[in-house]
Motif scaffolding. Sequence first.
Motif, short mmCIF file in Angstrom:
data_model
loop_
_atom_site.label_atom_id
_atom_site.label_comp_id
_atom_site.label_asym_id
_atom_site.label_seq_id
_atom_site.Cartn_x
_atom_site.Cartn_y
_atom_site.Cartn_z
N ILE A 189 0.84 -1.20 0.00
CA ILE A 189 0.00 0.00 0.00
C ILE A 189 0.87 1.24 0.00
O ILE A 189 1.66 1.46 0.93
CB ILE A 189 -0.93 0.03 1.23
N CYS A 190 0.75 2.06 -1.04
CA CYS A 190 1.53 3.30 -1.11
C CYS A 190 1.10 4.23 0.02
O CYS A 190 -0.11 4.50 0.18
CB CYS A 190 1.32 3.97 -2.46
N PRO A 191 2.04 4.76 0.82
CA PRO A 191 1.67 5.61 1.96
C PRO A 191 1.21 7.01 1.56
O PRO A 191 0.75 7.76 2.42
CB PRO A 191 2.98 5.67 2.77
N TYR A 192 1.32 7.39 0.28
CA TYR A 192 0.96 8.74 -0.14
C TYR A 192 -0.56 8.86 -0.36
O TYR A 192 -1.23 9.68 0.27
CB TYR A 192 1.73 9.08 -1.42
N HIS A 193 -1.11 8.06 -1.27
CA HIS A 193 -2.53 8.14 -1.57
C HIS A 193 -3.27 6.80 -1.43
O HIS A 193 -4.46 6.74 -1.66
CB HIS A 193 -2.75 8.66 -2.99
N GLY A 194 -2.53 5.75 -1.07
CA GLY A 194 -3.19 4.48 -0.79
C GLY A 194 -3.40 3.57 -1.97
O GLY A 194 -4.23 2.65 -1.91
N TRP A 195 -2.68 3.79 -3.07
CA TRP A 195 -2.75 2.83 -4.17
C TRP A 195 -2.25 1.49 -3.66
O TRP A 195 -1.24 1.41 -2.92
CB TRP A 195 -1.91 3.30 -5.35
N ALA A 196 -2.92 0.41 -4.08
CA ALA A 196 -2.60 -0.93 -3.58
C ALA A 196 -2.08 -1.80 -4.73
O ALA A 196 -2.66 -1.80 -5.82
CB ALA A 196 -3.81 -1.57 -2.95
N TYR A 197 -1.02 -2.56 -4.44
CA TYR A 197 -0.40 -3.45 -5.43
C TYR A 197 -0.37 -4.87 -4.86
O TYR A 197 -0.03 -5.08 -3.68
CB TYR A 197 1.02 -3.00 -5.76
N ASN A 198 -0.68 -5.83 -5.71
CA ASN A 198 -0.54 -7.23 -5.32
C ASN A 198 0.94 -7.58 -5.18
O ASN A 198 1.82 -6.86 -5.68
CB ASN A 198 -1.20 -8.14 -6.36
N LEU A 199 1.22 -8.71 -4.55
CA LEU A 199 2.61 -9.09 -4.32
C LEU A 199 3.34 -9.46 -5.61
O LEU A 199 4.57 -9.55 -5.61
CB LEU A 199 2.69 -10.24 -3.32
N ASP A 200 2.59 -9.70 -6.70
CA ASP A 200 3.23 -9.94 -7.99
C ASP A 200 3.45 -8.65 -8.77
O ASP A 200 3.85 -8.67 -9.93
CB ASP A 200 2.43 -10.94 -8.82
N GLY A 201 3.16 -7.50 -8.14
CA GLY A 201 3.41 -6.19 -8.75
C GLY A 201 2.23 -5.60 -9.49
O GLY A 201 2.26 -4.42 -9.84
N THR A 202 1.20 -6.38 -9.76
CA THR A 202 0.05 -5.84 -10.49
C THR A 202 -0.74 -4.89 -9.59
O THR A 202 -0.74 -5.02 -8.36
CB THR A 202 -0.86 -6.96 -10.98
N LEU A 203 -1.38 -3.93 -10.22
CA LEU A 203 -2.18 -2.96 -9.48
C LEU A 203 -3.46 -3.62 -8.97
O LEU A 203 -4.25 -4.16 -9.75
CB LEU A 203 -2.53 -1.78 -10.39
#
Length: 401
Positions: free
Chosen positions: A104-118
């Motif tokens: 989870i990006c700490p700036y705006h909360g974009w979430a990425y799976n552990l394989d890198g996909t959004l």
Amino acid sequence: MQNTVQDQSPPKNWDRSGLPGWAYFSDELLELEKEELFRKHWQLACHVSDVPEPGNYMTFDVGEERALIVRGRDNVVRAFHNLCRHRGSRVVADEQGKCKSALICPYHGWAYNLDGTLRGAAQPKSFPPLDPVEFGLKPVDMEIWQGFIFVRFKDSDQPSVAEIMGRFDAELAPYELADMVPADTLVWADETAVNWKAIRDVDNEGYHVAMAHPALQDLYGKGYVDEPFEGGAARSYAPFNNGPGSLWSVKAYKSTLPEAEWLPESHRNAWLYYGMFPNTVIGVYPDSMIFYQEFPDGTGKSRLRGASYKYRNESRELRLARYLSGRIDRITAEEDQMLTIWSCEAALSSAFDGIILSDLEYGVKSYHDQLRDLFPVLTLEEPPAPGTLAEVNAEMLAERG
């Protein structure tokens, strides 16, 4: 199994002069080094045991580049640029940790799976449809060798790690390095006020051991041998001196170290070092293994980084031996730090007119040759006119063909 010692006789009438003094203080050269060495060459980021379970991650910074190594839910280790696709924030701020199921990006909360996909953007209705692969984390070249995870930030014609280091595979096989585990919780880091190449210079020769490192001299100084850089890699073999030793730390280490029956006899009482161009050293001991490296934080400042690893089923005797070998290493690092400061500042003196290398410092020369292959401008006694170094270097490379 590799021979314990190769022929170390340098050629006759070889160039003993080393790099020009200006090479350690040139901001323009540093920019070329960042691009050609630290972005395009493999860098050792960590060991597979640093990310042992799904969700475990490590971050790794080199200059302006930021990498993120994470083990996926499928147990596959992957490497990405630690850079959110939204505004470029670090997706992970900590050096090491574990997440449950998403980054989870700490700036705006974009979430990425552990394989890198959004997985998803915060408030997704405020965006057009986002493809999870196209807007996933950007991958970084990654290769695993002997359990070590290497990354490369930019494509280059550099061979694979396996090609560069493969000639050591047979020698290293009995150590089972890939099965080792971290001896400490975190990778260590330090800083020193010298150019990064000054650290490589002191590390690429054993000529100074007798004078500057009493413990190493007591442990293995009589038989220590450096092999020159060849194909991007070098090796040093350090068989222990006969006898118990004079210093208490050496005496204690030798008397405590159990017989490493899983190793060939020639390696049960020996330390080995493997150098990989441009800045990585892996140390392999009967009781443990280590790695260390340095990165430029400017022409006159370097960041040192490293870690130590132990056998998974370590006995009490082996643990004590590892503690003692680590103590010898720490003292050696402190001694080297002052030597690099003195040698680096000498190039600014009005009395400095270059260096002369001993036959025992041929490893320094072979390393400098690798630098000169990439940067023929380093053959010039004086730096090019301000603002022209990259252009002059490109012209010299073209002339050389």
